[in-house]
Design an enzyme around this catalytic site. Structure first.
Site, short mmCIF file in Angstrom:
data_model
loop_
_atom_site.label_atom_id
_atom_site.label_comp_id
_atom_site.label_asym_id
_atom_site.label_seq_id
_atom_site.Cartn_x
_atom_site.Cartn_y
_atom_site.Cartn_z
N MET A 30 -40.11 -15.68 -100.50
CA MET A 30 -38.76 -16.28 -100.38
C MET A 30 -38.01 -15.12 -100.00
O MET A 30 -36.61 -15.19 -100.11
CB MET A 30 -38.43 -16.88 -101.84
CG MET A 30 -39.11 -18.11 -101.94
SD MET A 30 -38.18 -19.20 -102.88
CE MET A 30 -37.65 -18.30 -104.62
N GLY A 36 -44.09 -5.47 -104.43
CA GLY A 36 -44.97 -6.54 -104.92
C GLY A 36 -45.70 -7.59 -103.83
O GLY A 36 -46.75 -7.70 -103.53
N HIS A 37 -44.42 -7.90 -102.97
CA HIS A 37 -44.66 -8.53 -101.73
C HIS A 37 -45.53 -7.66 -100.69
O HIS A 37 -46.66 -8.05 -100.17
CB HIS A 37 -43.66 -9.08 -101.07
CG HIS A 37 -42.65 -10.00 -101.70
ND1 HIS A 37 -41.20 -9.52 -102.14
CD2 HIS A 37 -42.74 -11.03 -102.11
CE1 HIS A 37 -40.92 -10.53 -102.74
NE2 HIS A 37 -41.75 -11.53 -102.87
N GLN A 61 -37.48 -25.93 -104.79
CA GLN A 61 -37.84 -25.48 -106.34
C GLN A 61 -36.69 -24.73 -107.26
O GLN A 61 -37.02 -24.16 -108.06
CB GLN A 61 -38.99 -24.43 -106.17
CG GLN A 61 -38.55 -23.04 -105.51
CD GLN A 61 -39.57 -22.33 -104.90
OE1 GLN A 61 -40.51 -22.66 -104.12
NE2 GLN A 61 -39.83 -21.21 -105.80
N VAL A 176 -47.08 -5.58 -109.57
CA VAL A 176 -46.58 -4.38 -109.45
C VAL A 176 -45.46 -4.03 -110.30
O VAL A 176 -44.55 -4.73 -110.18
CB VAL A 176 -46.43 -4.28 -107.86
CG1 VAL A 176 -45.84 -2.71 -107.44
CG2 VAL A 176 -47.56 -4.63 -106.90
N ARG A 187 -35.16 -10.92 -108.45
CA ARG A 187 -34.19 -11.39 -109.21
C ARG A 187 -33.91 -10.15 -110.06
O ARG A 187 -32.62 -10.12 -110.79
CB ARG A 187 -34.66 -12.52 -110.38
CG ARG A 187 -34.63 -13.90 -109.52
CD ARG A 187 -34.81 -14.99 -110.52
NE ARG A 187 -34.35 -16.28 -109.82
CZ ARG A 187 -35.44 -16.98 -109.45
NH1 ARG A 187 -36.63 -16.58 -109.45
NH2 ARG A 187 -35.05 -18.21 -108.61
O1 PAF Z 1 -43.51 -17.22 -105.41
C1 PAF Z 1 -42.73 -17.34 -104.50
O2 PAF Z 1 -41.91 -16.60 -104.08
C2 PAF Z 1 -42.35 -18.73 -104.32
O3 PAF Z 1 -42.44 -19.40 -105.52
C3 PAF Z 1 -43.40 -19.26 -102.89
C4 PAF Z 1 -44.91 -19.41 -103.27
C5 PAF Z 1 -43.04 -18.65 -101.75
C6 PAF Z 1 -42.98 -20.69 -102.67
O4 PAF Z 1 -41.48 -20.98 -102.28
#
Ligand code: PAF
Length: 286
Positions: A30, A36-37, A61, A176, A187
């Site tokens: 997102m 971490g990403h 979500q 991480v 967040r």
């Molecule tokens: O983990 C997230 O950032 C979100 O839940 C995802 C998997 C990208 C789905 O919107």
């Protein structure tokens, strides 16, 4: 890195890559990327010939009272980070592209979606599963990478992949943490300095749990109590849940066994943070 915003173009690109026999690694995000990403992206670039990252703040979500509007966004910063780690394609559609007018189809992984985070975030996993299935259909990845911080998300998505016979392998990579131990999360940006200090009770309590398990404690209730006590010492925190569950059904267990999950969600001020520990009973003593 090529940037794609339309579903049609992303699908055509994926199809073309697959027709040339390329393996596709995929990291759905997102945005507001952190280390971490990036650890997921790096792994994808090692394991697959082509890496696709999606940046999409998925409205489905977020609950009506949740932080969809405030969720941090900075596409330029994300672009710079992704260029550096060698991503091939960035897919960043807008909401209408993913959920056009008249949209009605949602995916639910029954009862797992109601456990743990699902209790205080009804509809959250329905939104996650729906968007991830859509993204899988659009990007057609061979492997998709997720972080262990969102342990319940990874378990539910794995279930969805098996139940729906999807041809994608899910790989889950370790949490991480920042130098002070706080698990990285977009967040964390919401926390002021006092809240950030208070948030450290989460990783501290998990460390304490780990030590307690190492010296032989096996009663889930005793460990949960310890964790809760440590967190409550911080006045800015409010516990949503602390649970020890099995990995298949996410049901609370009484006695620890290898491969159970200690998961927690805690409000720190107005920010809800999650963290967890995979319990390894047979870990070698140091
Ligand atoms: O983990 C997230 O950032 C979100 O839940 C995802 C998997 C990208 C789905 O919107």
């Amino acid at each position: 890195m090529k940037k794609i915003t339309s579903v049609k173009e992303m699908k055509a690109t994926a199809r073309e890559l697959r027709s040339r026999g390329k393996t596709i690694g995929f990291v759905p995000t997102m945005g507001y990327l952190h280390e971490g990403h990036l650890s997921l992206v790096r792994k994808s670039t090692q394991k697959a010939e082509v890496t696709v990252v999606s940046v999409f703040v998925n409205p489905a979500q977020f609950g009506p009272k949740e932080d969809f509007k405030e969720y941090p966004r900075d596409l330029n910063r994300d672009l710079r980070l992704l260029e550096k780690v060698g991503v091939d394609y960035l897919f960043y559609p807008d909401s209408e592209e993913v959920y056009p007018p008249g949209y009605r189809t949602y995916v639910r992984v029954h009862d797992l979606e109601e456990k743990l985070c699902g209790r205080s975030r009804p509809g959250f996993f329905r939104g996650v599963c729906t968007v991830v299935l859509k993204l899988f259909n659009i990007v057609e990845p061979d492997i998709a990478f997720f972080g262990q911080k969102d342990a319940q998300q990874a378990i539910i998505l794995q279930r969805m992949v098996e139940d729906l016979h999807l041809d994608v392998k899910i790989e889950v990579l370790p949490i991480v943490r920042d130098e002070d131990g706080l698990a990285l999360s977009s967040r964390n940006e919401y926390l002021n300095s006092k809240e950030r200090e208070a948030a450290l009770a989460l990783p501290r309590s998990l460390q304490e749990a780990k030590k307690t398990i190492k010296i032989g404690e096996r009663r889930a209730a005793v460990i949960i109590k310890k964790v809760e006590e440590m967190i409550r010492k911080e006045p800015l925190t409010k516990i949503d849940y602390v649970e020890i569950v099995d990995l298949d059904e996410l049901k609370p267990i009484e006695m620890l066994k290898d491969g159970s999950l200690l998961a927690l969600a805690v409000w720190v001020g107005k920010t809800r943070l999650i963290d967890n520990l995979m319990i390894e009973i047979n870990e070698k003593r140091e």
